[in-house]
Design a protein around this motif. Structure first.
Motif, PDB file in Angstrom:
ATOM      1  N   VAL A  16      -3.595 -12.601   6.171  1.00 60.70           N
ATOM      2  CA  VAL A  16      -2.729 -11.450   6.395  1.00 60.70           C
ATOM      3  C   VAL A  16      -1.435 -11.532   5.571  1.00 60.70           C
ATOM      4  O   VAL A  16      -0.978 -10.529   5.026  1.00 60.70           O
ATOM      5  CB  VAL A  16      -2.467 -11.228   7.905  1.00 60.70           C
ATOM      6  CG1 VAL A  16      -1.524 -12.245   8.475  1.00 60.70           C
ATOM      7  CG2 VAL A  16      -1.985  -9.832   8.171  1.00 60.70           C
ATOM      8  N   GLY A  17      -0.848 -12.687   5.432  1.00 65.83           N
ATOM      9  CA  GLY A  17       0.373 -12.836   4.633  1.00 65.83           C
ATOM     10  C   GLY A  17       0.138 -12.548   3.166  1.00 65.83           C
ATOM     11  O   GLY A  17       0.960 -11.900   2.508  1.00 65.83           O
ATOM     12  N   LYS A  18      -0.976 -13.016   2.651  1.00 70.31           N
ATOM     13  CA  LYS A  18      -1.324 -12.775   1.245  1.00 70.31           C
ATOM     14  C   LYS A  18      -1.544 -11.286   0.987  1.00 70.31           C
ATOM     15  O   LYS A  18      -1.030 -10.731   0.012  1.00 70.31           O
ATOM     16  CB  LYS A  18      -2.588 -13.569   0.899  1.00 70.31           C
ATOM     17  CG  LYS A  18      -3.073 -13.378  -0.515  1.00 70.31           C
ATOM     18  CD  LYS A  18      -4.320 -14.217  -0.771  1.00 70.31           C
ATOM     19  CE  LYS A  18      -4.796 -14.058  -2.204  1.00 70.31           C
ATOM     20  NZ  LYS A  18      -5.953 -14.903  -2.480  1.00 70.31           N
ATOM     21  N   VAL A  19      -2.284 -10.626   1.875  1.00 68.44           N
ATOM     22  CA  VAL A  19      -2.542  -9.195   1.714  1.00 68.44           C
ATOM     23  C   VAL A  19      -1.238  -8.409   1.837  1.00 68.44           C
ATOM     24  O   VAL A  19      -0.981  -7.496   1.054  1.00 68.44           O
ATOM     25  CB  VAL A  19      -3.599  -8.704   2.724  1.00 68.44           C
ATOM     26  CG1 VAL A  19      -3.736  -7.186   2.673  1.00 68.44           C
ATOM     27  CG2 VAL A  19      -4.946  -9.367   2.443  1.00 68.44           C
ATOM     28  N   LYS A  20      -0.395  -8.785   2.780  1.00 68.07           N
ATOM     29  CA  LYS A  20       0.909  -8.113   2.944  1.00 68.07           C
ATOM     30  C   LYS A  20       1.717  -8.197   1.660  1.00 68.07           C
ATOM     31  O   LYS A  20       2.282  -7.207   1.197  1.00 68.07           O
ATOM     32  CB  LYS A  20       1.681  -8.730   4.105  1.00 68.07           C
ATOM     33  CG  LYS A  20       3.019  -8.055   4.381  1.00 68.07           C
ATOM     34  CD  LYS A  20       3.702  -8.694   5.588  1.00 68.07           C
ATOM     35  CE  LYS A  20       4.905  -7.903   6.035  1.00 68.07           C
ATOM     36  NZ  LYS A  20       6.103  -8.137   5.297  1.00 68.07           N
ATOM     37  N   GLN A  21       1.772  -9.362   1.072  1.00 71.77           N
ATOM     38  CA  GLN A  21       2.535  -9.548  -0.169  1.00 71.77           C
ATOM     39  C   GLN A  21       1.972  -8.695  -1.306  1.00 71.77           C
ATOM     40  O   GLN A  21       2.732  -8.083  -2.064  1.00 71.77           O
ATOM     41  CB  GLN A  21       2.517 -11.028  -0.551  1.00 71.77           C
ATOM     42  CG  GLN A  21       3.346 -11.350  -1.762  1.00 71.77           C
ATOM     43  CD  GLN A  21       3.336 -12.845  -2.071  1.00 71.77           C
ATOM     44  OE1 GLN A  21       2.463 -13.600  -1.642  1.00 71.77           O
ATOM     45  NE2 GLN A  21       4.319 -13.274  -2.839  1.00 71.77           N
ATOM     46  N   ILE A  22       0.669  -8.638  -1.428  1.00 73.11           N
ATOM     47  CA  ILE A  22       0.040  -7.820  -2.474  1.00 73.11           C
ATOM     48  C   ILE A  22       0.366  -6.346  -2.256  1.00 73.11           C
ATOM     49  O   ILE A  22       0.748  -5.640  -3.193  1.00 73.11           O
ATOM     50  CB  ILE A  22      -1.483  -8.055  -2.516  1.00 73.11           C
ATOM     51  CG1 ILE A  22      -1.798  -9.469  -2.991  1.00 73.11           C
ATOM     52  CG2 ILE A  22      -2.167  -7.026  -3.420  1.00 73.11           C
ATOM     53  CD1 ILE A  22      -3.239  -9.909  -2.765  1.00 73.11           C
ATOM     54  N   VAL A  68      -5.809   6.057  -8.807  1.00 70.86           N
ATOM     55  CA  VAL A  68      -6.409   5.576 -10.060  1.00 70.86           C
ATOM     56  C   VAL A  68      -5.387   4.867 -10.962  1.00 70.86           C
ATOM     57  O   VAL A  68      -5.716   4.496 -12.088  1.00 70.86           O
ATOM     58  CB  VAL A  68      -7.098   6.727 -10.829  1.00 70.86           C
ATOM     59  CG1 VAL A  68      -8.266   7.273 -10.032  1.00 70.86           C
ATOM     60  CG2 VAL A  68      -6.117   7.839 -11.186  1.00 70.86           C
ATOM     61  N   HIS A  69      -4.174   4.685 -10.460  1.00 71.71           N
ATOM     62  CA  HIS A  69      -3.124   4.014 -11.234  1.00 71.71           C
ATOM     63  C   HIS A  69      -3.579   2.582 -11.554  1.00 71.71           C
ATOM     64  O   HIS A  69      -4.125   1.884 -10.695  1.00 71.71           O
ATOM     65  CB  HIS A  69      -1.835   3.983 -10.418  1.00 71.71           C
ATOM     66  CG  HIS A  69      -0.645   3.506 -11.175  1.00 71.71           C
ATOM     67  ND1 HIS A  69      -0.395   2.160 -11.396  1.00 71.71           N
ATOM     68  CD2 HIS A  69       0.368   4.185 -11.756  1.00 71.71           C
ATOM     69  CE1 HIS A  69       0.729   2.047 -12.074  1.00 71.71           C
ATOM     70  NE2 HIS A  69       1.214   3.250 -12.309  1.00 71.71           N
ATOM     71  N   PRO A  70      -3.380   2.121 -12.788  1.00 71.06           N
ATOM     72  CA  PRO A  70      -3.828   0.780 -13.168  1.00 71.06           C
ATOM     73  C   PRO A  70      -3.324  -0.334 -12.251  1.00 71.06           C
ATOM     74  O   PRO A  70      -4.075  -1.264 -11.949  1.00 71.06           O
ATOM     75  CB  PRO A  70      -3.281   0.607 -14.589  1.00 71.06           C
ATOM     76  CG  PRO A  70      -3.120   1.991 -15.101  1.00 71.06           C
ATOM     77  CD  PRO A  70      -2.780   2.835 -13.913  1.00 71.06           C
ATOM     78  N   TYR A  71      -2.096  -0.251 -11.774  1.00 67.19           N
ATOM     79  CA  TYR A  71      -1.597  -1.307 -10.886  1.00 67.19           C
ATOM     80  C   TYR A  71      -2.367  -1.304  -9.570  1.00 67.19           C
ATOM     81  O   TYR A  71      -2.758  -2.352  -9.067  1.00 67.19           O
ATOM     82  CB  TYR A  71      -0.093  -1.157 -10.622  1.00 67.19           C
ATOM     83  CG  TYR A  71       0.459  -2.372  -9.917  1.00 67.19           C
ATOM     84  CD1 TYR A  71       0.839  -3.498 -10.646  1.00 67.19           C
ATOM     85  CD2 TYR A  71       0.542  -2.435  -8.531  1.00 67.19           C
ATOM     86  CE1 TYR A  71       1.297  -4.638 -10.015  1.00 67.19           C
ATOM     87  CE2 TYR A  71       1.001  -3.574  -7.891  1.00 67.19           C
ATOM     88  CZ  TYR A  71       1.376  -4.670  -8.636  1.00 67.19           C
ATOM     89  OH  TYR A  71       1.819  -5.807  -8.003  1.00 67.19           O
ATOM     90  N   HIS A  72      -2.597  -0.135  -9.024  1.00 67.38           N
ATOM     91  CA  HIS A  72      -3.339  -0.028  -7.758  1.00 67.38           C
ATOM     92  C   HIS A  72      -4.763  -0.553  -7.919  1.00 67.38           C
ATOM     93  O   HIS A  72      -5.247  -1.330  -7.098  1.00 67.38           O
ATOM     94  CB  HIS A  72      -3.349   1.428  -7.281  1.00 67.38           C
ATOM     95  CG  HIS A  72      -4.093   1.642  -6.008  1.00 67.38           C
ATOM     96  ND1 HIS A  72      -5.275   2.332  -5.962  1.00 67.38           N
ATOM     97  CD2 HIS A  72      -3.823   1.259  -4.737  1.00 67.38           C
ATOM     98  CE1 HIS A  72      -5.710   2.354  -4.712  1.00 67.38           C
ATOM     99  NE2 HIS A  72      -4.849   1.716  -3.945  1.00 67.38           N
ATOM    100  N   VAL A  73      -5.423  -0.170  -9.002  1.00 59.11           N
ATOM    101  CA  VAL A  73      -6.821  -0.567  -9.227  1.00 59.11           C
ATOM    102  C   VAL A  73      -6.927  -2.028  -9.654  1.00 59.11           C
ATOM    103  O   VAL A  73      -7.705  -2.799  -9.079  1.00 59.11           O
ATOM    104  CB  VAL A  73      -7.476   0.350 -10.279  1.00 59.11           C
ATOM    105  CG1 VAL A  73      -8.873  -0.128 -10.629  1.00 59.11           C
ATOM    106  CG2 VAL A  73      -7.522   1.795  -9.777  1.00 59.11           C
ATOM    107  N   ASP A  74      -6.144  -2.427 -10.654  1.00 58.94           N
ATOM    108  CA  ASP A  74      -6.292  -3.761 -11.255  1.00 58.94           C
ATOM    109  C   ASP A  74      -5.631  -4.884 -10.471  1.00 58.94           C
ATOM    110  O   ASP A  74      -6.042  -6.039 -10.580  1.00 58.94           O
ATOM    111  CB  ASP A  74      -5.729  -3.768 -12.683  1.00 58.94           C
ATOM    112  CG  ASP A  74      -6.503  -2.858 -13.617  1.00 58.94           C
ATOM    113  OD1 ASP A  74      -7.672  -2.541 -13.308  1.00 58.94           O
ATOM    114  OD2 ASP A  74      -5.937  -2.452 -14.646  1.00 58.94           O
ATOM    115  N   VAL A  75      -4.614  -4.569  -9.685  1.00 65.23           N
ATOM    116  CA  VAL A  75      -3.918  -5.619  -8.939  1.00 65.23           C
ATOM    117  C   VAL A  75      -4.239  -5.514  -7.449  1.00 65.23           C
ATOM    118  O   VAL A  75      -4.791  -6.436  -6.862  1.00 65.23           O
ATOM    119  CB  VAL A  75      -2.394  -5.567  -9.179  1.00 65.23           C
ATOM    120  CG1 VAL A  75      -1.677  -6.591  -8.323  1.00 65.23           C
ATOM    121  CG2 VAL A  75      -2.087  -5.803 -10.656  1.00 65.23           C
TER     122      VAL A  75
END
Length: 94
Positions: A16-22, A68-75
């Motif tokens: 959960v902490g990792k997902v929150k940070q992302i 479809v923004h590259p940050y949303h998709v790729d990160v």
């Protein structure tokens, strides 16, 4: 203004902490995401999801572009897809 809310159920609550940070990293990396808020569930009921994402956009068009923004998709998607068991969303104008 458009509000985009997504609830996530994780395979393993230890992530959960990792997902929150992302998810929080959306702010500042997607220029038209006006406000980003991420919350971790504290009640842990049987019907609860583990984490919530709330993002404010100026318009429905901006939210669709975000999808479809590259940050949303790729990160965001790339780094969370194996951690997420399921998700549900609600999008509404306010």
């Amino acid at each position: 203004m458009l509000t985009h809310i997504v609830f996530f159920k994780l395979h393993d609550k230890k992530d959960v902490g990792k997902v929150k940070q992302i998810l929080e990293s959306i702010e500042g990396n997607v220029e038209f995401a006006r406000k980003v808020k991420v919350g971790i569930d504290v009640v842990h009921s049987k019907r609860a999801y583990d984490i919530a994402l709330i993002v404010k956009f100026d318009s429905l068009k901006d939210m669709e572009t975000y999808q479809v923004h590259p940050y949303h998709v790729d990160v965001v998607i790339k780094n969370t897809k194996d951690l997420i068991q399921s998700s549900v969303s609600v999008d509404f104008e306010d």
